[in-house]
Design a protein around this motif. Structure first.
Motif, PDB file in Angstrom:
ATOM      1  N   LEU A 174      61.452  39.323  30.268  1.00  0.00           N
ATOM      2  CA  LEU A 174      60.175  40.034  30.271  1.00  0.00           C
ATOM      3  C   LEU A 174      59.366  39.753  31.524  1.00  0.00           C
ATOM      4  N   ALA A 175      59.762  38.720  32.284  1.00  0.00           N
ATOM      5  CA  ALA A 175      58.966  38.236  33.407  1.00  0.00           C
ATOM      6  C   ALA A 175      59.139  39.110  34.646  1.00  0.00           C
ATOM      7  N   ARG A 176      58.077  39.206  35.395  1.00  0.00           N
ATOM      8  CA  ARG A 176      58.139  39.876  36.693  1.00  0.00           C
ATOM      9  C   ARG A 176      58.806  38.946  37.704  1.00  0.00           C
ATOM     10  N   ALA A 177      59.251  39.528  38.796  1.00  0.00           N
ATOM     11  CA  ALA A 177      59.980  38.762  39.808  1.00  0.00           C
ATOM     12  C   ALA A 177      59.147  37.620  40.372  1.00  0.00           C
ATOM     13  N   THR A 178      57.819  37.757  40.359  1.00  0.00           N
ATOM     14  CA  THR A 178      56.945  36.730  40.932  1.00  0.00           C
ATOM     15  C   THR A 178      57.054  35.388  40.216  1.00  0.00           C
ATOM     16  N   VAL A 179      57.421  35.416  38.944  1.00  0.00           N
ATOM     17  CA  VAL A 179      57.542  34.150  38.203  1.00  0.00           C
ATOM     18  C   VAL A 179      58.949  33.932  37.653  1.00  0.00           C
ATOM     19  N   ARG A 180      59.807  34.956  37.724  1.00  0.00           N
ATOM     20  CA  ARG A 180      61.116  34.814  37.105  1.00  0.00           C
ATOM     21  C   ARG A 180      61.951  33.719  37.759  1.00  0.00           C
ATOM     22  N   LYS A 181      61.873  33.599  39.075  1.00  0.00           N
ATOM     23  CA  LYS A 181      62.665  32.565  39.752  1.00  0.00           C
ATOM     24  C   LYS A 181      62.295  31.183  39.249  1.00  0.00           C
ATOM     25  N   GLU A 182      61.000  30.938  39.113  1.00  0.00           N
ATOM     26  CA  GLU A 182      60.528  29.645  38.609  1.00  0.00           C
ATOM     27  C   GLU A 182      61.033  29.394  37.193  1.00  0.00           C
ATOM     28  N   VAL A 184      63.726  30.774  35.689  1.00  0.00           N
ATOM     29  CA  VAL A 184      65.178  30.613  35.690  1.00  0.00           C
ATOM     30  C   VAL A 184      65.561  29.206  36.148  1.00  0.00           C
ATOM     31  N   GLU A 185      64.882  28.699  37.156  1.00  0.00           N
ATOM     32  CA  GLU A 185      65.173  27.343  37.636  1.00  0.00           C
ATOM     33  C   GLU A 185      64.892  26.309  36.545  1.00  0.00           C
ATOM     34  N   VAL A 187      64.947  26.893  33.275  1.00  0.00           N
ATOM     35  CA  VAL A 187      65.974  27.087  32.250  1.00  0.00           C
ATOM     36  C   VAL A 187      67.247  26.350  32.640  1.00  0.00           C
ATOM     37  N   ARG A 188      67.659  26.488  33.877  1.00  0.00           N
ATOM     38  CA  ARG A 188      68.889  25.825  34.338  1.00  0.00           C
ATOM     39  C   ARG A 188      68.737  24.309  34.295  1.00  0.00           C
ATOM     40  N   ARG A 189      67.555  23.818  34.655  1.00  0.00           N
ATOM     41  CA  ARG A 189      67.331  22.374  34.614  1.00  0.00           C
ATOM     42  C   ARG A 189      67.439  21.860  33.181  1.00  0.00           C
ATOM     43  N   LEU A 190      66.834  22.565  32.257  1.00  0.00           N
ATOM     44  CA  LEU A 190      66.871  22.148  30.864  1.00  0.00           C
ATOM     45  C   LEU A 190      68.287  22.217  30.307  1.00  0.00           C
ATOM     46  N   GLN A 191      69.016  23.273  30.635  1.00  0.00           N
ATOM     47  CA  GLN A 191      70.391  23.401  30.156  1.00  0.00           C
ATOM     48  C   GLN A 191      71.261  22.253  30.651  1.00  0.00           C
TER      49      GLN A 191
END
Length: 236
Positions: A174-182, A184-185, A187-191
């Motif tokens: 649902l996120a716009r590109a302005t915050v999606r990168k943050e 996703v990073e 999410v990957r850290r938590l995973q």
């Protein structure tokens, strides 16, 4: 009402009788039924009062943008759950089928929903995001995570991380590109950090025979294919 929750925490929801609840409230069984109608209604009212207290305390600590507020709410909710582990474990199964009666829906509407509204106003998520549907999806996701913790499939120290991961995976599409990168990073850290399994032994080793494994989400999944919601129509 505090005495009601103390009984549930000590003995478990199913083991507590209406007679015990009445005695704890210094009323007769008949009076209790006349006022509330059922054991579940008594416990639900006690839970509602506790949630109201949490909402007031959270409100004093929320600041920043919508996403920051949402993640703070998730963290603070986990802290509250872990402060009363016996009560939280006793009530977790009830929340799955009775979220409305236990006032959990109202809790998410007053906190998580408002944070999502702010995210939309601040253009952190797309205009087409359906706020009510997203908030309700997040509620059921958080209930599921709490039930996994209550069943001791998630350790206490990992519970907040799994709760945050669940919330972020709903927000990601649902996120716009302005915050999606943050997002996703994070999410990957938590995973990379999280793993399923019960509390380790005193020497730090997992219980014998338990194949404690890292959490990676769905097989072959990436943070960008987070659980779909009705508002997910594409990317920025």
């Amino acid at each position: 009402m505090t005495a009601t929750l103390d009984l549930v925490a000590e003995r478990g929801y199913d083991a507590v009788t209406v007679e015990e609840l009445a005695a704890a409230g210094l009323v007769t069984k008949k009076t209790l039924y006349d006022i509330y109608g059922s054991k579940q209604a008594v416990v639900a009212q006690a839970v509602a009062l506790r949630l109201d207290t949490l909402i007031e305390s959270f409100g004093e600590q929320l600041e920043g943008d919508g996403l920051t507020r949402l993640l703070t709410i998730v963290r603070k909710t986990c802290e509250a759950v872990l402060q009363t582990p016996e009560l939280s474990r006793a009530l977790a199964p009830r929340l799955v089928s009775s979220a409305d009666e236990f006032h959990l829906t109202a809790f998410f509407e007053r906190l998580h929903r408002q944070a999502i509204i702010l995210m939309k106003a601040e253009r952190q998520v797309h205009d087409w995001v359906e706020v009510d549907f997203t908030a309700r999806s997040m509620m059921f996701d958080q209930i599921a995570v709490q039930n996994m913790w209550a069943g001791r499939n998630i350790r206490d120290d990992q519970y907040p991380g799994f709760a945050l991961l669940g919330a972020l995976r709903i927000i990601t599409p649902l996120a716009r590109a302005t915050v999606r990168k943050e997002i996703v990073e994070e999410v990957r850290r938590l995973q990379a950090e999280l793993s399923f399994g019960p509390e380790p032994a005193a020497d730090g080793a997992p219980p014998e025979g338990w194949p404690c494994r890292p959490f990676t989400g769905r097989q072959n999944s990436t943070p960008n294919d987070a659980p779909n919601t009705r508002g997910s129509r594409g990317t920025a």
